[in-house]
Design a protein around this motif. Structure first.
Motif, PDB file in Angstrom:
ATOM      1  N   PRO A 192       0.782  -1.408  -0.141  1.00  0.00           N
ATOM      2  CA  PRO A 192      -0.109  -0.101  -0.095  1.00  0.00           C
ATOM      3  C   PRO A 192       0.574   1.652  -0.046  1.00  0.00           C
ATOM      4  CG  PRO A 192      -0.311  -0.494   2.110  1.00  0.00           C
ATOM      5  CD  PRO A 192       0.649  -1.881   1.510  1.00  0.00           C
ATOM      6  N   LEU A 193       2.026   1.554   0.071  1.00  0.00           N
ATOM      7  CA  LEU A 193       2.661   2.663   0.653  1.00  0.00           C
ATOM      8  C   LEU A 193       3.975   2.218  -0.773  1.00  0.00           C
ATOM      9  CD1 LEU A 193       3.785   2.349   3.963  1.00  0.00           C
ATOM     10  CD2 LEU A 193       2.273   3.880   2.858  1.00  0.00           C
ATOM     11  N   SER A 194       4.144   4.280  -1.468  1.00  0.00           N
ATOM     12  CA  SER A 194       5.606   3.940  -2.655  1.00  0.00           C
ATOM     13  C   SER A 194       6.510   3.268  -2.271  1.00  0.00           C
ATOM     14  CB  SER A 194       5.381   5.370  -2.645  1.00  0.00           C
ATOM     15  OG  SER A 194       5.867   6.145  -1.965  1.00  0.00           O
ATOM     16  N   SER A 195       7.535   2.964  -2.909  1.00  0.00           N
ATOM     17  CA  SER A 195       8.488   2.729  -3.062  1.00  0.00           C
ATOM     18  C   SER A 195       8.437   1.291  -2.825  1.00  0.00           C
ATOM     19  CB  SER A 195       9.688   3.641  -2.282  1.00  0.00           C
ATOM     20  OG  SER A 195       9.977   5.226  -1.969  1.00  0.00           O
ATOM     21  N   VAL A 196       8.022   0.449  -2.401  1.00  0.00           N
ATOM     22  CA  VAL A 196       7.761  -0.940  -1.575  1.00  0.00           C
ATOM     23  C   VAL A 196       7.565  -2.125  -2.910  1.00  0.00           C
ATOM     24  CG1 VAL A 196       7.962  -2.378   0.257  1.00  0.00           C
ATOM     25  CG2 VAL A 196       8.593   0.444   0.564  1.00  0.00           C
ATOM     26  N   SER A 197       7.302  -2.932  -2.946  1.00  0.00           N
ATOM     27  CA  SER A 197       7.004  -4.284  -3.341  1.00  0.00           C
ATOM     28  C   SER A 197       6.867  -5.229  -2.631  1.00  0.00           C
ATOM     29  CB  SER A 197       7.079  -4.483  -5.344  1.00  0.00           C
ATOM     30  OG  SER A 197       6.468  -5.450  -6.310  1.00  0.00           O
ATOM     31  N   LEU A 198       5.888  -6.079  -2.318  1.00  0.00           N
ATOM     32  CA  LEU A 198       5.984  -7.413  -1.731  1.00  0.00           C
ATOM     33  C   LEU A 198       5.754  -8.110  -2.474  1.00  0.00           C
ATOM     34  CD1 LEU A 198       6.431  -8.603   0.595  1.00  0.00           C
ATOM     35  CD2 LEU A 198       3.973  -7.733   1.473  1.00  0.00           C
ATOM     36  N   LEU A 199       6.553  -9.244  -2.988  1.00  0.00           N
ATOM     37  CA  LEU A 199       6.243 -10.428  -3.363  1.00  0.00           C
ATOM     38  C   LEU A 199       6.363 -12.029  -2.565  1.00  0.00           C
ATOM     39  CD1 LEU A 199       8.477  -9.773  -6.839  1.00  0.00           C
ATOM     40  CD2 LEU A 199       6.190  -8.798  -6.068  1.00  0.00           C
ATOM     41  N   GLU A 200       5.573 -12.480  -3.028  1.00  0.00           N
ATOM     42  CA  GLU A 200       4.971 -13.951  -2.483  1.00  0.00           C
ATOM     43  C   GLU A 200       5.987 -14.895  -4.089  1.00  0.00           C
ATOM     44  OE1 GLU A 200       1.922 -14.251   0.665  1.00  0.00           O
ATOM     45  OE2 GLU A 200       2.082 -14.921  -1.388  1.00  0.00           O
ATOM     46  N   ILE A 201       6.909 -15.841  -3.788  1.00  0.00           N
ATOM     47  CA  ILE A 201       7.013 -16.594  -3.723  1.00  0.00           C
ATOM     48  C   ILE A 201       7.254 -18.231  -3.388  1.00  0.00           C
ATOM     49  CG2 ILE A 201       8.189 -15.058  -5.791  1.00  0.00           C
ATOM     50  CD1 ILE A 201      11.017 -16.418  -4.294  1.00  0.00           C
ATOM     51  N   PRO A 202       7.509 -19.538  -4.691  1.00  0.00           N
ATOM     52  CA  PRO A 202       6.778 -20.669  -3.699  1.00  0.00           C
ATOM     53  C   PRO A 202       7.884 -20.777  -3.251  1.00  0.00           C
ATOM     54  CG  PRO A 202       7.105 -21.084  -6.060  1.00  0.00           C
ATOM     55  CD  PRO A 202       7.374 -19.072  -6.018  1.00  0.00           C
ATOM     56  N   TYR A 203       7.713 -21.697  -2.119  1.00  0.00           N
ATOM     57  CA  TYR A 203       8.519 -22.254  -0.929  1.00  0.00           C
ATOM     58  C   TYR A 203       8.914 -23.696  -0.926  1.00  0.00           C
ATOM     59  CZ  TYR A 203       9.809 -24.367   3.979  1.00  0.00           C
ATOM     60  OH  TYR A 203      10.690 -24.518   4.633  1.00  0.00           O
ATOM     61  N   VAL A 204       9.880 -23.672  -0.905  1.00  0.00           N
ATOM     62  CA  VAL A 204      11.306 -24.941  -2.122  1.00  0.00           C
ATOM     63  C   VAL A 204      12.114 -25.442  -0.729  1.00  0.00           C
ATOM     64  CG1 VAL A 204      10.768 -24.054  -3.808  1.00  0.00           C
ATOM     65  CG2 VAL A 204      12.296 -23.324  -3.027  1.00  0.00           C
ATOM     66  N   ASN A 205      12.493 -26.722  -0.603  1.00  0.00           N
ATOM     67  CA  ASN A 205      13.421 -27.364   0.012  1.00  0.00           C
ATOM     68  C   ASN A 205      14.913 -26.499  -0.304  1.00  0.00           C
ATOM     69  OD1 ASN A 205      11.080 -29.263   0.403  1.00  0.00           O
ATOM     70  ND2 ASN A 205      11.667 -30.450  -0.820  1.00  0.00           N
ATOM     71  N   ASP A 206      15.037 -26.246  -1.232  1.00  0.00           N
ATOM     72  CA  ASP A 206      16.249 -25.312  -1.203  1.00  0.00           C
ATOM     73  C   ASP A 206      16.301 -24.486  -1.919  1.00  0.00           C
ATOM     74  OD1 ASP A 206      18.915 -24.815  -2.149  1.00  0.00           O
ATOM     75  OD2 ASP A 206      19.597 -26.878  -2.371  1.00  0.00           O
ATOM     76  N   GLU A 207      15.772 -23.275  -1.051  1.00  0.00           N
ATOM     77  CA  GLU A 207      15.920 -22.169  -2.193  1.00  0.00           C
ATOM     78  C   GLU A 207      17.066 -21.331  -2.838  1.00  0.00           C
ATOM     79  OE1 GLU A 207      17.286 -18.604   2.123  1.00  0.00           O
ATOM     80  OE2 GLU A 207      14.837 -19.682   1.248  1.00  0.00           O
ATOM     81  N   PHE A 208      18.292 -22.367  -2.435  1.00  0.00           N
ATOM     82  CA  PHE A 208      18.913 -21.414  -3.760  1.00  0.00           C
ATOM     83  C   PHE A 208      19.416 -22.646  -4.874  1.00  0.00           C
ATOM     84  CE2 PHE A 208      20.027 -20.280   0.668  1.00  0.00           C
ATOM     85  CZ  PHE A 208      21.272 -19.207   0.890  1.00  0.00           C
ATOM     86  N   LYS A 209      19.054 -23.012  -4.939  1.00  0.00           N
ATOM     87  CA  LYS A 209      18.657 -24.427  -6.132  1.00  0.00           C
ATOM     88  C   LYS A 209      17.143 -24.292  -6.680  1.00  0.00           C
ATOM     89  CE  LYS A 209      22.442 -26.909  -5.124  1.00  0.00           C
ATOM     90  NZ  LYS A 209      23.274 -28.102  -4.584  1.00  0.00           N
ATOM     91  N   GLU A 210      16.136 -23.989  -6.762  1.00  0.00           N
ATOM     92  CA  GLU A 210      15.015 -24.571  -6.931  1.00  0.00           C
ATOM     93  C   GLU A 210      14.177 -23.101  -7.296  1.00  0.00           C
ATOM     94  OE1 GLU A 210      12.832 -28.081  -4.235  1.00  0.00           O
ATOM     95  OE2 GLU A 210      15.218 -28.267  -3.372  1.00  0.00           O
ATOM     96  N   ASN A 211      14.241 -22.017  -7.227  1.00  0.00           N
ATOM     97  CA  ASN A 211      13.403 -21.320  -7.598  1.00  0.00           C
ATOM     98  C   ASN A 211      13.992 -20.086  -8.199  1.00  0.00           C
ATOM     99  OD1 ASN A 211      11.493 -21.304  -6.855  1.00  0.00           O
ATOM    100  ND2 ASN A 211      11.587 -20.529  -5.027  1.00  0.00           N
TER     101      ASN A 211
END
Length: 226
Positions: A192-211
């Motif tokens: 709701p406020l300027s300058s910020v974007s809030l995103l959701e992405i999938p929760y995965v077991n290995d966030e360093f490889k799977e997204n």
């Protein structure tokens, strides 16, 4: 799950807030909460400068807020450090800064440092302060600067925004990317406020490889000034 989150066959989600994509940025910095933002920025070629929090585990946003408010005063000062574990992936001691509630994951390799001695502390502090000084200078001098942080609530993002409003002299963007179960694609929460974007992405077991495809989708919409 093989070949996680392929781009093929999915409609690209555009970041909603115009301030994040309207014009190129001069620099992008990670504000945590771990090494993932810096890793992804480096992978796609957007990490043009090293930041002080690139390789920190900093899940407590209030520690980051305190750090920014203090202009990194006493950051990784020996009197409030303690070895808190061992990072097998990097071969380094995990070192906690109790004052700012964050952990170095990659700075104190176990060959040159003992957990009790932290023999390379002076060199590590000099490196961190060089990076902190660069980031603070950029916050004062750059016309457009972007910050990225993961796994941060909307209320925490509001508080972090308050600090950036005071500290950044030019135009800034704050991109929050949260890992959420039962989310299967990028979801823009329409902050709701300027300058910020809030995103959701999938929760995965290995966030360093799977997204990685998801991160490519998001970061490909960020432009850098030549």
């Amino acid at each position: 799950m093989p070949e996680h989150h392929k781009l093929k066959g999915r409609r690209m989600v555009r970041l909603d807030l115009q301030v994040l994509t309207a014009a190129p940025y001069q620099v992008v910095y990670s504000l945590g909460s771990n090494c993932l933002p810096a890793t992804e920025l480096h992978r796609v070629g957007l990490r043009k400068a090293s930041g002080p929090l690139d390789w920190m585990y900093a899940p407590d946003v209030w520690g980051v807020i305190d750090l920014l408010n203090s202009d990194f005063n006493d950051f990784f000062e020996r009197s409030h450090l303690e070895a808190s574990g061992y990072n097998k992936a990097s071969g380094c001691h995990q070192v906690l800064d109790r004052k700012y509630r964050m952990v170095s994951m990659h700075d104190f390799d176990a060959i040159q440092n003992t957990a009790g001695g932290l023999e390379n502390l002076q060199a590590v502090r000099e490196k961190l302060m060089r990076r902190a000084t660069r980031m603070l200078d950029d916050m004062r001098e750059m016309d457009r600067i972007l910050f990225i942080r993961t796994d941060t609530t909307m209320q925490e993002a509001i508080e972090l925004r308050k600090v950036l409003e005071r500290k950044v002299h030019g135009t800034y963007g704050l991109l929050i990317v949260n890992h959420v179960k039962h989310v299967h694609a990028v979801k823009d929460l329409q902050f709701p406020l300027s300058s910020v974007s809030l995103l959701e992405i999938p929760y995965v077991n290995d966030e360093f490889k799977e997204n990685t495809a998801i991160w490519t989708e998001v970061l490909s919409q960020i432009q850098m000034a030549v």
